[in-house]
Scaffold this motif. Structure first.
Motif, short mmCIF file in Angstrom:
data_model
loop_
_atom_site.label_atom_id
_atom_site.label_comp_id
_atom_site.label_asym_id
_atom_site.label_seq_id
_atom_site.Cartn_x
_atom_site.Cartn_y
_atom_site.Cartn_z
N LEU A 66 0.82 -1.21 0.00
CA LEU A 66 0.00 0.00 0.00
C LEU A 66 0.85 1.26 0.00
N TRP A 67 1.86 1.26 0.85
CA TRP A 67 2.75 2.41 0.97
C TRP A 67 3.40 2.71 -0.38
N LEU A 68 3.92 1.67 -1.03
CA LEU A 68 4.57 1.86 -2.33
C LEU A 68 3.56 2.22 -3.41
N GLY A 69 2.37 1.61 -3.34
CA GLY A 69 1.35 1.85 -4.35
C GLY A 69 0.74 3.24 -4.29
N TYR A 70 0.52 3.73 -3.09
CA TYR A 70 -0.09 5.05 -2.93
C TYR A 70 0.94 6.15 -2.79
N GLY A 71 2.15 5.81 -2.43
CA GLY A 71 3.21 6.80 -2.30
C GLY A 71 2.98 7.79 -1.18
#
Length: 138
Positions: A66-71
């Protein structure tokens, strides 16, 4: 991405169930003295820890996704990640305590474990507030 978020929430909730219950087992284990009950607690503690560890790993993996996907960025996220680090350390320390109880080497009272049991509650409270409110820090 909503599937990832849903899976993250499911695994976080499941992991926390173990983080809430395992220290509660320690409280009760520290209070008993008969061999049969002690053996039962040892079994329950070992099985619960072995079950909750993959749940924690999956919660961390989906959270990272999620962190990487949403930035996401921001101070709130750094605080949240620090709290997650504390939670991982807490989880690992619970594993250490499972071994301590398994070898009958516990020296702490049930009162210590009652206080120890509150740590994940406080972390969950703080993390949920950070994620939902995303406060701006000066």
């Amino acid at each position: 991405m909503l599937w990832i978020k849903a899976l993250h929430i499911i695994f976080v909730a499941s992991w926390f169930a173990g983080l809430f219950y395992l220290p509660r087992l320690f409280v009760n284990h520290a209070m008993v003295s008969d061999a049969a009950t002690i053996a039962q607690f040892k079994l329950m503690e070992r099985k619960l820890y072995r079950f909750m560890t993959p749940l924690g790993v999956l919660a961390l993996l989906f959270g990272s996704w999620l962190w990487l996907g949403y930035g996401y960025t921001g101070v709130w996220l750094h605080i949240k990640l620090a709290l997650v680090g504390v939670l991982v350390a807490y989880h690992l320390y619970c594993g250490h305590l499972v071994k301590v109880f398994a070898t009958d080497a516990n020296v702490r009272s049930h009162v210590f474990y009652r206080w120890f049991n509150e740590v994940p509650v406080l972390i969950l409270f703080a993390v949920v507030l950070l994620v939902v409110l995303k406060p701006e820090f000066a």
